[in-house]
Design a protein around this motif. Structure first.
Motif, mmCIF file in Angstrom:
data_model
loop_
_atom_site.group_PDB
_atom_site.id
_atom_site.type_symbol
_atom_site.label_atom_id
_atom_site.label_comp_id
_atom_site.label_asym_id
_atom_site.label_seq_id
_atom_site.Cartn_x
_atom_site.Cartn_y
_atom_site.Cartn_z
ATOM 1 N N ASP A 245 0.808 -1.220 0.000
ATOM 2 C CA ASP A 245 0.000 0.000 0.000
ATOM 3 C C ASP A 245 0.840 1.268 0.000
ATOM 4 O OD1 ASP A 245 1.046 -0.036 2.527
ATOM 5 O OD2 ASP A 245 -0.872 0.195 3.583
ATOM 6 N N GLY A 246 2.167 1.123 -0.100
ATOM 7 C CA GLY A 246 3.031 2.295 -0.097
ATOM 8 C C GLY A 246 3.314 2.835 1.286
ATOM 9 N N ALA A 247 2.803 2.147 2.315
ATOM 10 C CA ALA A 247 2.989 2.630 3.686
ATOM 11 C C ALA A 247 3.471 1.521 4.615
ATOM 12 C CB ALA A 247 1.684 3.224 4.211
ATOM 13 N N GLY A 248 4.025 0.458 4.047
ATOM 14 C CA GLY A 248 4.611 -0.580 4.880
ATOM 15 C C GLY A 248 3.802 -1.839 5.054
ATOM 16 N N THR A 249 2.586 -1.892 4.493
ATOM 17 C CA THR A 249 1.762 -3.098 4.600
ATOM 18 C C THR A 249 1.836 -3.883 3.292
ATOM 19 O OG1 THR A 249 0.235 -2.000 6.122
ATOM 20 C CG2 THR A 249 -0.542 -4.014 5.065
ATOM 21 N N VAL A 250 2.019 -5.193 3.420
ATOM 22 C CA VAL A 250 2.197 -6.058 2.250
ATOM 23 C C VAL A 250 1.039 -7.042 2.154
ATOM 24 C CG1 VAL A 250 3.717 -7.755 1.144
ATOM 25 C CG2 VAL A 250 4.696 -5.870 2.446
ATOM 26 N N ALA A 251 0.610 -7.353 0.939
ATOM 27 C CA ALA A 251 -0.380 -8.407 0.691
ATOM 28 C C ALA A 251 0.256 -9.443 -0.227
ATOM 29 C CB ALA A 251 -1.642 -7.834 0.056
ATOM 30 N N LEU A 252 -0.168 -10.692 -0.053
ATOM 31 C CA LEU A 252 0.444 -11.792 -0.778
ATOM 32 C C LEU A 252 -0.629 -12.685 -1.369
ATOM 33 C CD1 LEU A 252 3.154 -13.328 -1.366
ATOM 34 C CD2 LEU A 252 2.728 -14.591 0.754
ATOM 35 N N GLU A 253 -0.409 -13.134 -2.585
ATOM 36 C CA GLU A 253 -1.318 -14.073 -3.243
ATOM 37 C C GLU A 253 -0.484 -15.223 -3.802
ATOM 38 O OE1 GLU A 253 -3.311 -13.355 -7.241
ATOM 39 O OE2 GLU A 253 -4.916 -12.805 -5.828
ATOM 40 N N ALA B 292 -7.065 1.098 0.621
ATOM 41 C CA ALA B 292 -5.686 1.220 0.141
ATOM 42 C C ALA B 292 -5.595 0.828 -1.323
ATOM 43 C CB ALA B 292 -4.752 0.333 0.968
ATOM 44 N N THR B 293 -4.736 1.520 -2.061
ATOM 45 C CA THR B 293 -4.479 1.181 -3.459
ATOM 46 C C THR B 293 -3.393 0.122 -3.516
ATOM 47 O OG1 THR B 293 -5.069 3.412 -4.180
ATOM 48 C CG2 THR B 293 -3.748 2.080 -5.692
ATOM 49 N N ALA B 294 -3.666 -0.968 -4.223
ATOM 50 C CA ALA B 294 -2.694 -2.058 -4.332
ATOM 51 C C ALA B 294 -1.624 -1.694 -5.352
ATOM 52 C CB ALA B 294 -3.396 -3.351 -4.736
ATOM 53 N N LEU B 295 -0.387 -1.639 -4.902
ATOM 54 C CA LEU B 295 0.748 -1.364 -5.771
ATOM 55 C C LEU B 295 1.519 -2.668 -5.954
ATOM 56 C CD1 LEU B 295 1.871 1.906 -3.951
ATOM 57 C CD2 LEU B 295 0.449 1.736 -6.007
ATOM 58 N N ASP B 296 1.496 -3.222 -7.146
ATOM 59 C CA ASP B 296 2.132 -4.521 -7.369
ATOM 60 C C ASP B 296 3.652 -4.385 -7.449
ATOM 61 O OD1 ASP B 296 -0.319 -5.700 -7.414
ATOM 62 O OD2 ASP B 296 -0.475 -5.781 -9.599
ATOM 63 N N VAL B 297 4.340 -5.338 -6.821
ATOM 64 C CA VAL B 297 5.793 -5.414 -6.941
ATOM 65 C C VAL B 297 6.113 -6.049 -8.293
ATOM 66 C CG1 VAL B 297 7.885 -6.406 -5.971
ATOM 67 C CG2 VAL B 297 6.052 -5.640 -4.449
ATOM 68 N N HIS B 298 6.993 -5.428 -9.060
ATOM 69 C CA HIS B 298 7.279 -5.950 -10.385
ATOM 70 C C HIS B 298 8.785 -6.018 -10.621
ATOM 71 C CE1 HIS B 298 7.048 -1.521 -10.871
ATOM 72 N NE2 HIS B 298 8.115 -1.728 -11.641
ATOM 73 N N CYS B 299 9.176 -6.831 -11.573
ATOM 74 C CA CYS B 299 10.583 -7.001 -11.929
ATOM 75 C C CYS B 299 11.091 -5.709 -12.587
ATOM 76 C CB CYS B 299 10.734 -8.171 -12.901
ATOM 77 S SG CYS B 299 12.404 -8.362 -13.587
ATOM 78 N N PRO B 300 12.198 -5.150 -12.130
ATOM 79 C CA PRO B 300 12.706 -3.907 -12.738
ATOM 80 C C PRO B 300 13.274 -4.096 -14.140
ATOM 81 C CG PRO B 300 14.228 -4.721 -11.061
ATOM 82 C CD PRO B 300 13.002 -5.593 -10.976
ATOM 83 N N VAL B 301 13.438 -5.339 -14.586
ATOM 84 C CA VAL B 301 13.991 -5.587 -15.924
ATOM 85 C C VAL B 301 12.886 -5.807 -16.946
ATOM 86 C CG1 VAL B 301 15.385 -7.169 -17.323
ATOM 87 C CG2 VAL B 301 16.178 -6.483 -15.045
ATOM 88 N N CYS B 302 11.991 -6.775 -16.668
ATOM 89 C CA CYS B 302 10.955 -7.094 -17.656
ATOM 90 C C CYS B 302 9.569 -6.597 -17.241
ATOM 91 C CB CYS B 302 10.909 -8.600 -17.909
ATOM 92 S SG CYS B 302 10.233 -9.546 -16.525
#
Length: 273
Positions: free
Chosen positions: A13-21, A50-60
């Protein structure tokens, strides 16, 4: 690397909280499921709104199929299907805490969690007991003196021991078997940690104001158990123990319990243990 598991999606959420699927292969769990080829999902949610911000690969730029790996207390390493590995830096979340959060989310509840053996690389390893090992010489020496009657608690020592045992919730001078039964009571891990830290701090404070043989015993024990005083939930790596709590917490509780056994023996005079 101590932990490793594949994910379907990691968001924050950009504020330290993580969600996992995570998409599980049921074939990892039962013989029946292997024949059926089923899958099921483990997922957690971000706070409402909260807006979900996905973690993504910085290359692809892929945001699915990332593998999490790392040792407890170290930064998490993510590996993409393209082969790139990196340590993500998320707002409001120190790098070493990301792995801790993701592991706890992956282990989840008893029904929808990844099995411990599938996520812990060295799950078969026996967890060390550094605090119990550290305090054992102090406890053994005191036990021998009590058993041989070369140390007998006087009234002041008995009163101090009684106060420490009462603070620990031992309102009677219980046997080691009763102490073990107490440790099996159902409490949250946060409550167990609070009990351990509170009782260590009481022990350390008492050691500074107590003289004589008891003061020496308390000071030596408090010195060996000093890491308990700064222990937090972040230190409690999940693991398989007989009580179901973290191995680190189990060790700390056992070390304090050994000290309490000495105090109980000295205060009651029941030193044949």
């Amino acid at each position: 690397m101590t932990w490793t598991f594949p994910t379907s999606r990691i968001s924050h959420d950009g504020a330290g909280t993580v969600a996992l699927e995570i998409c599980h292969r049921v074939s990892d769990y039962t013989a029946v499921a292997r024949r059926r080829g089923q899958v099921f999902w483990t997922s957690s949610a971000l706070p409402d709104g909260a807006t979900a911000l996905d973690v993504h690969c910085p290359v692809c730029m892929a945001d699915r199929g990332l593998t999490v790996s790392g040792a407890w207390g170290d930064p998490a390493e993510l590996t993409c299907l393209c082969g790139h590995s990196w340590t993500p830096l998320l707002p409001g979340l120190p790098p070493e805490q990301l792995l801790r959060q993701l592991v706890r989310l992956a282990l989840g509840g008893p029904i929808d969690a990844i099995r411990y053996r599938l996520i812990k690389v060295d799950a078969a390893d026996t967890h060390p007991n550094p605090l119990q090992d550290a305090v054992r010489p102090v406890v053994d020496e005191a036990g021998r003196e009590l058993n041989r009657r070369t140390w007998v608690f006087d009234d002041d020592e008995s009163s101090i021991a009684s106060d420490l045992l009462t603070r620990a919730g031992l309102r009677e001078y219980w046997s080691p078997q009763a102490l073990d039964a107490l440790s099996r009571q159902s409490r949250t891990e946060e409550e167990r940690l609070a009990w351990v830290v509170d009782n260590y701090r009481a022990l350390a404070a008492c050691s500074r104001s107590t003289r004589g043989r008891l003061g020496l015993f308390l000071a030596r024990a408090a010195s060996r158990l000093r890491p308990i005083g700064v222990m937090t939930m972040d230190d409690l790596e999940p693991g398989v123990t007989w009580s179901g709590v973290s191995p680190v917490l189990e060790d700390a509780r056992g070390a304090l319990g050994a000290v309490h056994v000495v105090l109980t023996a000295g205060a009651t005079g029941n030193v044949d243990y």
